[in-house]
Design an enzyme around this catalytic site. Structure first.
Site, PDB file in Angstrom:
ATOM      1  CB  ILE A  44      14.037  11.626 -84.860  1.00 52.16           C
ATOM      2  CG1 ILE A  44      14.495  10.474 -84.849  1.00 52.16           C
ATOM      3  CG2 ILE A  44      14.223  11.936 -86.145  1.00 52.16           C
ATOM      4  CD1 ILE A  44      14.728   9.072 -86.611  1.00 52.16           C
ATOM      5  CE  LYS A  45      13.683  12.918 -77.069  1.00 48.82           C
ATOM      6  NZ  LYS A  45      13.573  14.462 -77.861  1.00 48.82           N
ATOM      7  NE  ARG A  46       9.926   9.578 -86.281  1.00 54.82           N
ATOM      8  CZ  ARG A  46      10.111  11.132 -86.500  1.00 54.82           C
ATOM      9  NH1 ARG A  46       9.865  11.893 -84.810  1.00 54.82           N
ATOM     10  NH2 ARG A  46       9.186  11.523 -86.933  1.00 54.82           N
TER      11      ARG A  46
END
Lengths: 309, 309
Positions: B104-106
């Protein structure tokens, strides 16, 4: 879309954006109760409370402001139902002719960044048909992965006349851990800022500003002054006003001489204004009126500071 | 969850993860046709095609692999319907006892990072009830905002026994633009790596490895070797194998002497294997068998390289 944003800022005289970051704790009891009565204490109930809260704030402020910035995390935390409320909020704000800055802080590489870009700013192809999934006007983007991560967003922006705000120097206390590290004697955020300015040249709007903007926190006004000069044609989205500590006088550095070039975000300070002593007289029932008063005060604070320089 | 991941890697002998990044272009005609016949050429139709595609690949590979890594962008591009397919995929993989790494690379700050963390790895409170919105086992996180951005994720991980993989050095060609910049003579990614190791000390698993992992691209094996030493207790998620150019022999650097410490991702190379000449004999109808064969070949390639060192 930068053209529309600037036109709306000039029309309202308000270089501000209202951050629609609806934590449940900000939402008055009566809104939550009504939503839970209808949908139970469920994700759907939470989403309904968020939506009703947002709608009231938008209805009470849309004529004073150019733009809103929904923070997708606050919706995503309630899963699919929360994201439906996000989409409903985006659509409703657009129906009120507000510019919508999706604060999504996405960032990946190649086809993955392209997927985020079409999902949020563009159209996605399904067989012979096209759909516009989220349809924000601007999106915030994280630059850590470099040009490969940003360019797919820029391509979609060019096709759709939409824009980006790329993280350069964030407003949080620990933003310096990596962003302030010196590279050949200059902090990393300056390098990122230069890159943003360079990317921006590839997609200029009509009023001398680029579709590709930057995020620089209000909490770092000296760095704002440097970055302002380094990226003269870049619109700067400035978070950190109000609750995070930034004040009007700290913000003048972020604007160009033409009075343009920056748009200042306030989230909690506006949407949860009714909780502040200053606006307590409105009461929780009239939280939208408290938000309207807080918008008026914020505009006066920033205009005052800009006029005094 | 790092304990489970390691146990499953040891049981399967496969330090690999299958990236479930289902571009529509990867999905065989017959799957798309069936989904569109049922739901039309709609976002719902696209989501159904993705889900049926994923299910077949998982059914044909789950006994060989410890983990999957769905890339949320590929679902998010189809809006709410796409995200429902993401959630369905996460749940199905967990029912097959696979470890699910949400790519998700949040990354944001404070309460916003916390919102992402509860949404993806934890529980969200609605009135007196609790819900688990997305419920992945691990999530990927972008470190550009510093500790303020990462710590809220770590807190949720501690409560839920879940884990993170934090971007350190990404696999794309332009990853060096910011990540390789020299800070006091050392590249930024080393600083980030040191920070990841330090954060990791606060949340150790049983087998000598931390719940807080790192992402380092297979395309940079020399940097992998340096980072391996710098973060001895950090599990490294390695993207970029196969389609992006990484090969088994490039990967030995990412592993510790105990044969652990790294898990290598392949997405296109596995899920679209049937499109490669090597696996063309399976035909599009049997794309799942092609994926299984590609998993077996990948495991053999990596094991061979590890045994040869």
């Amino acid at each position: 879309m930068i053209n529309k944003l600037i036109a709306k800022i000039q029309k309202t005289g308000a270089p501000i954006v209202v951050g629609l970051d609806p934590m449940l704790g900000y939402i008055p009891e009566h809104i939550q109760k009504k939503a839970f009565a209808e949908y139970g204490e469920t994700l759907e109930g939470a989403a309904e409370a968020i939506w009703q809260f947002n709608k009231e704030i938008v209805d009470k402020t849309y004529d004073l402001i150019p733009a809103v910035k929904p923070q997708i995390a606050m919706y995503e935390q309630f899963g699919i139902e929360g994201l439906k409320a996000y989409k409903k909020t985006v659509d409703y704000c657009k129906s009120r002719d507000l510019v919508v800055i999706g604060d999504i802080k996405r960032g990946d590489i190649g086809s993955t960044s392209a997927a985020y870009a079409v999902g949020h700013l563009g159209k996605v192809q399904v067989g012979s048909k096209c759909y516009v999934p989220f349809d924000e006007d601007f999106a915030t983007v994280n630059p850590y992965l470099g040009s490969d991560g940003v360019k797919p967003f820029m391509e979609v922006c060019k096709e759709e006349n939409k824009g980006l705000f790329i993280l350069v120097k964030t407003s949080n206390p620990s933003s310096g851990e990596f962003q302030d590290q010196l590279v050949n004697g200059r902090p990393l955020y300056e390098l990122v800022g230069e890159k943003v300015a360079q990317w921006g040249e590839e997609h200029m709007g009509d009023a001398g500003y680029s579709y590709i903007g930057a995020v620089v926190g209000a909490t770092y006004p000296e760095m704002g002054a440097v970055l302002r000069k380094l990226m003269p044609k870049t619109y700067i989205l400035v978070p950190g006003y109000g609750a995070q500590g930034g004040k009007g006088k700290d913000l003048v550095n972020f604007f160009n001489e033409d009075g343009l070039g920056a748009i200042v975000n306030s989230s909690r300070g506006i949407i949860a204004a009714y909780k502040q002593e200053k606006y307590a007289k409105f009461g929780a029932e009239n939280f939208g009126d408290a938000s309207r008063a807080a918008v008026e005060d914020m505009v006066a604070d920033i205009s005052g500071a800009l006029n005094a320089r």
